[in-house]
Design an enzyme around this catalytic site. Structure first.
Site: not given
Ligand code: ATP
Ligand code: MG
Length: 465
Positions: A290, A292, A295, A311, A330
């Site tokens: 995944d 992108k 991540n 992730d 996406t």
């Molecule tokens: P997916 O669920 O497919 O991974 P995603 O990456 O958009 O999609 P999340 O991994 O839940 O969703 O993360 C959401 C948002 O939270 C990220 O886009 C980022 O902006 C923020 N985020 C995630 N992990 C961290 C971290 N360790 N430190 C700071 N911000 C974070």
């Molecule tokens: Mg993510």
């Protein structure tokens, strides 16, 4: 020496003291009158390293440049350039004991800001959980406010609650939500990701739980400076919680969207770090699946910043592990073999395709495969046909274009291998890249990290060999 002299060196003092009474003749204080320490009704967590956490106990709290304030900003604890913009009494926080409401009043000339919105001189507003307070300018954040003893406290499972305080939401994705955490003993920032179990794989619960636990066990064994560390995990009946290192600079997606596209030199520095991280995972038999820009997380807001992959392996925990559903983000970065169900299984090559899309996106600000219709988007990806708009690509080196072309190859067997990417001229022609990436890692080696067997902090364990 007489006993009386030891206890009463000054005889006149001794005479002033009344004789000791028997308990029955004493009037004990009412239990209400016994002075118990007052409980804090709120806390201010600093966003500036030199400020300390504030326990809000009294009904009023003042901040400003004046020494009379409860927190006085000085050049020792605050940026001296910004100090000039701070009023002697800048803001006041008050607690209404009757209805538990907390107000913040702006007393300043240059403004007090709540979540980047100015309150206005002489005006007050209600202060709520996770509100960010800035002074003198909307970006000059000083504290995050948290009430004490409110329901939010039950967000974390008990074992994490003992150690951490949960704060504002950082983002939300297909897998759950991410929040900011503060470690109680030193106020260090972390992130916590909550994955609701109802969203995890269906099937016999034992099965899926075993699977989740296996995945988490793998996450914990991974340690590389370009891979986001999972500090600890915990679970309740409903959710799995993962404490992650905090990445202050947001995601690569936000960075590209903000600057439209990245300068080639910066794109290369970021891409090199992602490559090193992916190579580390692949050598351990782990496919990300995944990859992108959402991540890929950035440590700071600086143009040259440490980059970490987040992730990996998590896609396996979610329903429809192919991550093709729009709910899980996406699909523009998915490899053709993930979409095409004629491929019985896919391998680490899927990550190379996604890296090709990411590189294309960083360099041009555009996606190679893009359509509002999912059906048509998948057709485009399966065809592997894309174009490089001359107006966007004319200033980009031929080496960069050549590398993208070798990555976006539909047949996984013919797609370039990660070792060949690392020895591609676009990477090897610039000897400063590796050194730059190593410097960034060393800059962020965390002295607080528990040392490994070699006595090195965690982040030092892996090197860019
Ligand atoms: P997916 O669920 O497919 O991974 P995603 O990456 O958009 O999609 P999340 O991994 O839940 O969703 O993360 C959401 C948002 O939270 C990220 O886009 C980022 O902006 C923020 N985020 C995630 N992990 C961290 C971290 N360790 N430190 C700071 N911000 C974070
Ligand atoms: Mg993510």
């Amino acid at each position: 020496m007489a006993l009386a002299e030891i206890f009463h060196p000054n005889n006149s003092d001794a005479e002033e003291l009344a004789d000791t009474q028997t308990p029955s003749t004493c009037t004990f204080l009412d239990s209400q009158e016994i002075q118990t320490p007052k409980q804090a009704w709120g806390k201010l967590y600093p966003t500036i390293i030199r400020l300390k956490t504030v326990d809000l106990i009294e009904r009023q709290f003042f901040l400003g440049r004046s020494k009379e304030c409860d927190v006085s900003l000085t050049s020792d604890n605050f940026n001296p350039n910004c100090l000039k913009t701070i009023s002697k009494t800048h803001f006041l926080i008050t607690h209404d004991e009757n209805d538990e409401t907390v107000y913040i009043t702006d007393l300043s000339k240059n403004g007090t800001f709540i979540n980047e919105t100015q309150i206005g001189r002489g005006k007050k507003t209600i202060l709520q959980n996770d509100d960010e307070i800035a002074v003198g300018g909307k970006k000059v954040k000083v504290y995050i406010y948290k009430p004490v003893g409110k329901s939010e406290d039950t967000y974390l499972p008990t074992e994490l609650r003992r150690e951490y305080e949960v704060s504002k939401k950082l983002g939300e994705g297909g897998c759950g939500e991410v929040r900011l955490l503060f470690r109680k003993n030193d106020c260090k920032e972390f992130a916590v990701k909550r994955i609701l179990k109802s969203k995890t794989e269906s099937g016999k619960s034992l099965n899926s739980l075993t699977r989740i636990h296996n995945e988490i066990a793998i996450l914990k064994t991974v340690s590389h400076p370009n891979i986001l560390s999972t500090i600890k995990t915990a679970e309740t009946d409903e959710a799995v919680f993962m404490v992650l290192e905090y990445m202050n600079g947001g995601s690569l997606q936000e960075r590209i969207r903000f600057s439209e596209k990245l300068p080639e030199r910066i794109a290369k520095l970021i891409f090199y770090q992602i490559l090193i991280g992916v190579q580390y995972l692949h050598l351990r038999g782990i496919t990300h699946r995944d990859l992108k820009p959402e991540n890929i997380l950035l440590k700071t807001d600086n143009e040259e910043t440490l980059v970490k992959i987040a992730d990996f392996g998590l896609s396996k925990l979610i329903v429809n592990s192919t991550v093709m559903t729009t709910t899980c983000g996406t699909p523009n970065f998915l490899a053709p073999e993930i979409i095409d169900n004629r491929y019985q299984k896919y391998t680490q090559e899927v990550d190379i395709w996604s890296l090709g899309v990411i590189l294309f996106y960083m360099l041009s600000g555009q996606l190679p495969f893009q359509s509002d219709s999912l059906h048509y988007l998948f057709r485009l990806i399966l065809s592997g046909e894309y174009s490089m708009d001359e107006t966007l690509w004319c200033l980009i080196s031929n080496d960069a274009k050549d590398l993208v072309k070798h990555m976006l190859v539909v047949d996984p067997e013919k797609r370039i291998k990660i070792s060949d990417i690392l020895s591609h001229p676009w990477i090897t022609n610039d000897s400063s890249i590796k050194r730059n990436a190593e410097d960034l890692i060393n800059l962020h080696v965390d002295k607080d990290d528990p040392p490994n067997e070699d006595g090195l902090p965690e982040a030092k364990r892996a090197r860019l060999d």
